[in-house]
Design a protein around this motif. Structure first.
Motif, mmCIF file in Angstrom:
data_model
loop_
_atom_site.group_PDB
_atom_site.id
_atom_site.type_symbol
_atom_site.label_atom_id
_atom_site.label_comp_id
_atom_site.label_asym_id
_atom_site.label_seq_id
_atom_site.Cartn_x
_atom_site.Cartn_y
_atom_site.Cartn_z
ATOM 1 N N ALA A 25 -1.969 -0.535 -5.579
ATOM 2 C CA ALA A 25 -2.857 -1.443 -6.298
ATOM 3 C C ALA A 25 -2.660 -2.888 -5.832
ATOM 4 N N GLU A 26 -1.403 -3.270 -5.589
ATOM 5 C CA GLU A 26 -1.130 -4.613 -5.092
ATOM 6 C C GLU A 26 -1.750 -4.819 -3.715
ATOM 7 N N LEU A 27 -1.635 -3.823 -2.842
ATOM 8 C CA LEU A 27 -2.245 -3.919 -1.515
ATOM 9 C C LEU A 27 -3.747 -4.132 -1.636
ATOM 10 N N ARG A 28 -4.389 -3.364 -2.492
ATOM 11 C CA ARG A 28 -5.842 -3.495 -2.658
ATOM 12 C C ARG A 28 -6.220 -4.848 -3.255
ATOM 13 N N SER A 29 -5.397 -5.365 -4.163
ATOM 14 C CA SER A 29 -5.690 -6.671 -4.759
ATOM 15 C C SER A 29 -5.614 -7.782 -3.721
ATOM 16 N N LEU A 30 -4.862 -7.533 -2.647
ATOM 17 C CA LEU A 30 -4.721 -8.508 -1.567
ATOM 18 C C LEU A 30 -5.775 -8.320 -0.475
ATOM 19 N N GLY A 31 -6.733 -7.431 -0.728
ATOM 20 C CA GLY A 31 -7.817 -7.203 0.222
ATOM 21 C C GLY A 31 -7.597 -6.050 1.168
ATOM 22 N N GLY A 32 -6.485 -5.346 1.024
ATOM 23 C CA GLY A 32 -6.220 -4.207 1.888
ATOM 24 C C GLY A 32 -6.960 -2.961 1.450
ATOM 25 N N GLU A 33 -6.993 -1.993 2.318
ATOM 26 C CA GLU A 33 -7.624 -0.707 2.026
ATOM 27 C C GLU A 33 -6.577 0.391 2.152
ATOM 28 N N ALA A 34 -6.635 1.374 1.266
ATOM 29 C CA ALA A 34 -5.680 2.478 1.270
ATOM 30 C C ALA A 34 -6.441 3.784 1.164
ATOM 31 N N VAL A 35 -6.155 4.719 2.067
ATOM 32 C CA VAL A 35 -6.909 5.965 2.173
ATOM 33 C C VAL A 35 -5.947 7.143 2.203
ATOM 34 N N THR A 36 -6.210 8.149 1.384
ATOM 35 C CA THR A 36 -5.427 9.384 1.429
ATOM 36 C C THR A 36 -6.205 10.457 2.189
ATOM 37 N N GLY A 37 -5.526 11.561 2.496
ATOM 38 C CA GLY A 37 -6.170 12.678 3.182
ATOM 39 C C GLY A 37 -6.580 12.368 4.605
ATOM 40 N N HIS A 38 -5.936 11.392 5.226
ATOM 41 C CA HIS A 38 -6.276 11.008 6.606
ATOM 42 C C HIS A 38 -5.029 11.136 7.480
ATOM 43 N N ARG A 39 -4.953 12.190 8.232
ATOM 44 C CA ARG A 39 -3.819 12.399 9.117
ATOM 45 C C ARG A 39 -4.103 11.794 10.488
ATOM 46 N N VAL A 40 -3.222 10.966 10.945
ATOM 47 C CA VAL A 40 -3.328 10.381 12.285
ATOM 48 C C VAL A 40 -2.575 11.287 13.247
ATOM 49 N N ARG A 41 -3.271 11.853 14.195
ATOM 50 C CA ARG A 41 -2.638 12.777 15.137
ATOM 51 C C ARG A 41 -2.249 12.091 16.441
ATOM 52 N N HIS A 42 -2.923 11.000 16.760
ATOM 53 C CA HIS A 42 -2.576 10.274 17.984
ATOM 54 C C HIS A 42 -2.890 8.801 17.794
ATOM 55 N N LEU A 43 -2.067 7.965 18.375
ATOM 56 C CA LEU A 43 -2.264 6.529 18.223
ATOM 57 C C LEU A 43 -3.578 6.060 18.828
ATOM 58 N N ALA A 44 -4.145 6.853 19.739
ATOM 59 C CA ALA A 44 -5.426 6.467 20.339
ATOM 60 C C ALA A 44 -6.546 6.410 19.303
ATOM 61 N N GLU A 45 -6.325 7.040 18.149
ATOM 62 C CA GLU A 45 -7.332 6.995 17.077
ATOM 63 C C GLU A 45 -7.391 5.622 16.415
ATOM 64 N N LEU A 46 -6.379 4.809 16.599
ATOM 65 C CA LEU A 46 -6.271 3.542 15.884
ATOM 66 C C LEU A 46 -6.600 2.384 16.802
ATOM 67 N N SER A 47 -7.285 1.395 16.243
ATOM 68 C CA SER A 47 -7.578 0.185 17.023
ATOM 69 C C SER A 47 -7.283 -1.023 16.149
ATOM 70 N N ALA A 48 -6.068 -1.515 16.272
ATOM 71 C CA ALA A 48 -5.641 -2.696 15.531
ATOM 72 C C ALA A 48 -4.528 -3.365 16.327
ATOM 73 N N PRO A 49 -4.422 -4.672 16.250
ATOM 74 C CA PRO A 49 -3.361 -5.359 17.002
ATOM 75 C C PRO A 49 -1.959 -4.924 16.602
ATOM 76 N N THR A 50 -1.800 -4.514 15.323
ATOM 77 C CA THR A 50 -0.490 -4.113 14.819
ATOM 78 C C THR A 50 -0.594 -2.731 14.191
#
Length: 473
Positions: free
Chosen positions: A231-256
């Motif tokens: 809830a604190e993360l969301r209040s700070l403008g972040g997004e939180a998602v369940t049921g999402h398995r990351v299988r490879h880092l190539a799926e992600l595009s973010a500087p960090t």
């Protein structure tokens, strides 16, 4: 979401990393493979409807003591989280004498140890008196440090004792059955053979935390802490998602990218340089656990009534018995009389729908042996008639634990063997082991320093490192 930072995994370390990054102004996306956030902080109805059980951590001493959670509390990120303290943090029943009770007050604890009163105050008590500066040093073994000079002297004294095997330390420092047993019960949390170096250090620190901050639990279940951080993360403008398995880092595009995963998962998720990959492949996982949860029709009928007020109970008898049990596990065998770590949440929190109880024993990594009878026999040893109180039970061996949380490899709840070697290289030797060779990618699980526990320090260190080295939004 166009994120500046993606955090994969929502255990204590992932949650702390996500909130720390968001508080610094980063747009954070938190991804969790399970259907509920929390990792080792999840709670659920495992036995009967309305009975709240913690799937992982219950006792939150390290959360109260760690710089990461203390910082989050100071800035208001833990509003709504209530830490409930049992009357007695920990108890250690013995067969033919009163149980050892470890109270918040070190002198009260020491007085019951007779000849070992002075030894308790000089070892555990001294560690507690050193306070948060020493804890900060121990939980940030690689820094950065802002520690008074005298704390380094206290740390040196702690190190002389803590570097010893628990069996050696207990026999040198204590002369009574009670004193030695109490230290053995604390040290066995490490899941090490108690004849191993640094096993005494784990016991000393945990015992000292009973006096410094207590061994509380979160009222309503550990899930409350996880949900509050989401809830604190969301209040700070972040997004939180369940049921999402990351299988490879190539799926992600973010500087960090910050990964709350163990080396095994990182190896599967990323194309790593050969040298780093070989180093990760040498990482060793520790013993597993066999965990039981019960719904009871009343409190555990302890032979010594004083144990009823304890939040945590160590079952296993004398130093010699506990050391033998842990040596058997370390050798790949199943102890017929295992050391059992038991938690009775109702001693502090009446909001969990009745008398819920959990316990686990240590087993070889990946064990498929059902330890229900062995665990319950140990409880009956100190609480005759316990089985008559059981309304329902739920068992999870290493395979079930790993299925519920892939970070629990082979049932290892510590993120990797807590040996001296892996204390120094966790998961690899580096002045900043949270940083991987991949640009902008950081590791923050309990496979990084300072290791196991609901302290959030791996996430805090990884996030701070990312903030110092990453691109600004």
């Amino acid at each position: 979401m166009d994120a500046d930072a993606v955090v994969v995994g929502s255990g204590p370390n992932g949650l702390v990393a996500a909130v720390t990054l968001a508080r610094a102004g980063r747009r954070v996306l938190l991804l969790e493979a399970a259907e509920r956030f929390g990792g080792g902080l999840r709670s659920g109805e495992l036995t009967l409807p309305g009975r709240v059980h913690d799937l992982g951590a219950t006792v939150m001493a390290l959360a109260l003591a760690s710089p990461a959670f203390r910082e989050l509390k100071e800035v208001g990120s833990l509003k709504g989280v209530e830490f409930a303290h049992p009357a007695v943090p920990a108890a250690h029943p013995l067969d033919d004498r009163p149980a050892v009770l470890v109270h918040r007050d070190p002198r009260r604890t020491a007085e019951a140890l007779g000849r070992d009163a002075g030894a308790w105050l000089a070892t555990v008590g001294a560690t507690a008196r050193a306070g948060f500066p020493l804890v900060e040093l121990l939980l940030k073994p690689l820094g950065p440090w802002r520690v008074p000079p005298r704390t380094f002297a206290q740390a040196a004294r702690f190190g002389v004792a803590g570097a010893l095997p628990a069996t050696t330390f207990a026999r040198r420092a204590f002369s009574t059955v009670e004193g030695r047993a109490a230290i053995a019960g604390m040290a066995a949390h490490s899941m090490l053979d108690l004849r191993s170096p640094i096993s005494a250090g784990y016991g000393l620190l945990l015992a000292a935390l009973t006096h410094l901050v207590g061994w509380p639990l979160v009222r309503g279940g550990s899930q409350v802490l996880a949900d509050t951080l989401v809830a604190e993360l969301r209040s700070l403008g972040g997004e939180a998602v369940t049921g999402h398995r990351v299988r490879h880092l190539a799926e992600l595009s973010a500087p960090t990218v910050v990964l709350d995963v163990t080396p095994r998962e990182l190896l599967a998720m990323a194309d790593l340089p050969a040298g780093y990959r070989r180093r990760l492949e040498r990482f060793r996982y520790g013993p597993g656990v066999f965990k039981l949860d019960w719904a009871l029709d009343g409190p555990v009928p302890w032979r010594d009534p004083a144990v009823a007020g304890a939040g945590t109970v160590h079952l296993g008898g004398t130093l010699e018995e506990i050391a033998l049990s842990e040596a058997e596990t370390a050798a790949g065998r199943h102890s017929p009389r295992p050391y059992v770590l038991l938690v009775q949440p109702y001693a502090a929190d009446p909001t969990r729908g009745g008398h819920t109880l959990w316990a686990y024993c240590h087993v070889p990594n990946g064990s498929a042996v059902d330890m229900t009878d062995a665990v319950e026999t140990q409880i009956e040893r100190y609480a005759p008639g316990f089985r008559d109180r059981v309304l329902a039970r739920h068992a999870m061996g290493p395979a079930e634990l790993e299925a519920a949380n892939p970070n629990l490899v082979g049932g290892d709840i510590g993120g990797g063997l807590a040996s001296l070697t892996q204390f120094l290289r966790r998961p690899v030797w580096s002045p900043a082991p949270w940083r991987t060779p991949l640009p902008g990618v950081f590791l923050c699980s309990s496979s990084t320093p300072p290791g196991a526990g609901a302290h959030g320090m791996g996430g805090w260190q990884a996030a701070r490192l990312a903030l110092r080295s990453g691109a600004r939004p």
